[in-house]
Design an enzyme around this catalytic site. Sequence first.
Site, short mmCIF file in Angstrom:
data_model
loop_
_atom_site.label_atom_id
_atom_site.label_comp_id
_atom_site.label_asym_id
_atom_site.label_seq_id
_atom_site.Cartn_x
_atom_site.Cartn_y
_atom_site.Cartn_z
N GLU A 100 10.64 16.89 -25.39
CA GLU A 100 9.96 17.33 -24.16
C GLU A 100 10.51 18.68 -23.69
O GLU A 100 9.80 19.46 -23.06
CB GLU A 100 10.10 16.29 -23.04
CG GLU A 100 9.26 15.04 -23.22
CD GLU A 100 7.78 15.20 -22.84
OE1 GLU A 100 7.34 16.28 -22.42
OE2 GLU A 100 7.05 14.19 -22.99
N ARG A 157 0.82 -1.24 0.00
CA ARG A 157 0.00 0.00 0.00
C ARG A 157 0.84 1.28 0.00
O ARG A 157 0.36 2.35 0.37
CB ARG A 157 -0.98 0.03 1.17
CG ARG A 157 -1.96 -1.11 1.13
CD ARG A 157 -3.19 -0.82 1.95
NE ARG A 157 -4.11 -1.92 1.82
CZ ARG A 157 -4.04 -3.03 2.55
NH1 ARG A 157 -3.11 -3.16 3.47
NH2 ARG A 157 -4.90 -4.00 2.35
N ARG A 188 -1.98 22.07 -14.63
CA ARG A 188 -1.10 20.96 -15.01
C ARG A 188 -1.42 20.40 -16.39
O ARG A 188 -0.58 19.77 -17.04
CB ARG A 188 -1.15 19.86 -13.95
CG ARG A 188 -0.07 18.82 -14.15
CD ARG A 188 0.07 17.85 -13.01
NE ARG A 188 1.05 16.86 -13.39
CZ ARG A 188 1.68 16.05 -12.56
NH1 ARG A 188 1.41 16.08 -11.29
NH2 ARG A 188 2.57 15.20 -13.00
N HIS A 216 8.58 7.57 -26.93
CA HIS A 216 7.54 8.50 -26.44
C HIS A 216 7.79 9.94 -26.93
O HIS A 216 6.88 10.60 -27.44
CB HIS A 216 7.49 8.44 -24.92
CG HIS A 216 6.58 9.45 -24.31
ND1 HIS A 216 5.22 9.47 -24.55
CD2 HIS A 216 6.84 10.51 -23.50
CE1 HIS A 216 4.68 10.48 -23.91
NE2 HIS A 216 5.63 11.14 -23.27
N ASN A 221 0.40 18.55 -21.06
CA ASN A 221 -0.02 17.56 -22.05
C ASN A 221 0.05 18.08 -23.47
O ASN A 221 -0.42 17.42 -24.40
CB ASN A 221 -1.46 17.12 -21.76
CG ASN A 221 -1.56 16.43 -20.42
OD1 ASN A 221 -0.65 15.71 -20.04
ND2 ASN A 221 -2.63 16.69 -19.70
N LYS A 274 8.45 22.31 -14.69
CA LYS A 274 7.64 21.16 -14.24
C LYS A 274 7.34 21.26 -12.74
O LYS A 274 6.21 21.03 -12.31
CB LYS A 274 8.38 19.86 -14.57
CG LYS A 274 7.64 18.61 -14.17
CD LYS A 274 6.87 18.01 -15.32
CE LYS A 274 5.93 16.90 -14.87
NZ LYS A 274 6.18 15.64 -15.49
N HIS A 291 0.63 15.76 -26.29
CA HIS A 291 0.56 14.39 -25.78
C HIS A 291 -0.72 13.66 -26.16
O HIS A 291 -0.73 12.44 -26.25
CB HIS A 291 0.72 14.38 -24.25
CG HIS A 291 2.14 14.56 -23.82
ND1 HIS A 291 2.88 15.67 -24.16
CD2 HIS A 291 2.97 13.77 -23.09
CE1 HIS A 291 4.10 15.55 -23.64
NE2 HIS A 291 4.18 14.41 -23.00
N LYS A 312 3.30 11.38 -11.03
CA LYS A 312 2.39 10.49 -11.76
C LYS A 312 3.15 9.21 -12.07
O LYS A 312 4.24 9.26 -12.65
CB LYS A 312 1.98 11.14 -13.09
CG LYS A 312 0.91 12.16 -12.98
CD LYS A 312 0.46 12.42 -14.40
CE LYS A 312 -0.32 13.65 -14.56
NZ LYS A 312 -0.52 13.95 -15.99
N HIS A 324 0.00 10.27 -27.65
CA HIS A 324 -0.39 9.00 -27.02
C HIS A 324 -1.21 8.14 -27.98
O HIS A 324 -1.05 6.92 -28.03
CB HIS A 324 -1.23 9.26 -25.76
CG HIS A 324 -0.42 9.72 -24.59
ND1 HIS A 324 -0.98 10.17 -23.42
CD2 HIS A 324 0.91 9.78 -24.39
CE1 HIS A 324 -0.03 10.49 -22.56
NE2 HIS A 324 1.13 10.28 -23.14
N GLU A 357 -3.86 17.74 -11.55
CA GLU A 357 -4.25 18.07 -12.92
C GLU A 357 -5.71 18.50 -13.03
O GLU A 357 -6.45 18.06 -13.91
CB GLU A 357 -3.98 16.86 -13.83
CG GLU A 357 -3.80 17.27 -15.28
CD GLU A 357 -3.31 16.13 -16.15
OE1 GLU A 357 -2.28 15.52 -15.81
OE2 GLU A 357 -3.95 15.87 -17.17
N1 GLY Z 1 5.84 11.23 -13.52
C1 GLY Z 1 5.54 12.16 -14.52
C2 GLY Z 1 4.63 13.22 -14.06
O1 GLY Z 1 4.22 13.26 -12.93
O2 GLY Z 1 4.26 14.07 -14.85
#
Ligand code: GLY
Length: 357
Positions: free
Chosen positions: A181, A117, A237, A261, A241, A223, A244, A139, A248, A233
């Site tokens: 990026e 957990r 945030r 990517h 993207n 970032k 993206h 993320k 994606h 997000e």
């Molecule tokens: N780990 C990538 C992000 O949080 O954007």
Amino acid sequence: MPAFAVSTPAQTYEAIVERGVLRRLREFIPPRAGKVFAVTTEDVWQWHGDLFTEGMAGREFELLWFPGGEERKRMSSVEAMAERMVELGGDRSSVVIAFGGGIVNDLGGFLAAIFMRGVPVIQAPTTLLAQVDAAVGGKTGANLTSGKNLVGAFHQPLAVLTDPGVLATLPEREYRAGVQEVIKCGIIRSPGLFELMHTCSKHVLTRDPEVVERMIAESVRIKCAVVSADERESGLRRILNFGHTIGHALEAETGYTHFLHGEAVGIGMIAAAHLSHLAGSLGSAARDEIIEAVERYGPFPDLTGIQVESVMGRLDKDKKAVQGTVHFVLVTRIGETEVVAGIEAAAVREAIRLALR
Ligand code: GLY
């Protein structure tokens, strides 16, 4: 060398950009931590295993091998590593170090998020893409057949240790993919960074240490600021993207093996620049500047045979679609964006068609 703070309700930590920071890796492991597990790949270990071991300064650790590849960024890989952690005596006091590129950072973070957990993770990125994006922000996740990163968790690290020195051995294709990026960060938030990428391509491509460090530091600064303002997000945030959503879709459409990517993001940014123009948000000169900057850091994989309609069909499966509505990040000028929902399908179709030409 700079350190940038990320401050979220869950965790406050630093993303340190410093040549040689991995030599002091042990300093970042909490004194009372139990077993340390490093998630890595064989090629990263071959290049940088000695540096990692030196940084651990005698502290014991176990290696968890990930075979690499976007197509293996799956729940089954996470489960296999979790089983291995249990076999090796992992428990709630364990710490995970994600030592590798973007996939390792996402997957290692996800492993840490769900093992017993949740145990702490330290992100130690070894590719440009991971340094400027994947390692920062909390993320974590894995892919499903139907789409990228469709399972995951927010799990902020204890620290992000970015050592620009490790990029010296990064294969050219991966380096260029990471540059995309960096360009994104310039487009969404930093005209100065965009200018650097646009006009100093020779220094960027020869990996001039000073230029590389500026690129990384400015991208990480952006970032960290964006994530601190909106961890989950719900607003700001989303600008990360940019490029993206279509990127994606391209990755999923080609089975995750055709593009790196960053390459898919590059084509996605070209589409997004066209879309911004078609939607009336961006002038043609800025659109062309974006496309030129992206293309300068190609080449890109062959786009022949990718069907516009199939890419369109993938868009609403993107996790950023909310109740079936896809939100696009559009540029209004270099350094400024807006997030727009409900763009006409015909404009999106045309933008994808132009990008795939
Ligand atoms: N780990 C990538 C992000 O949080 O954007």
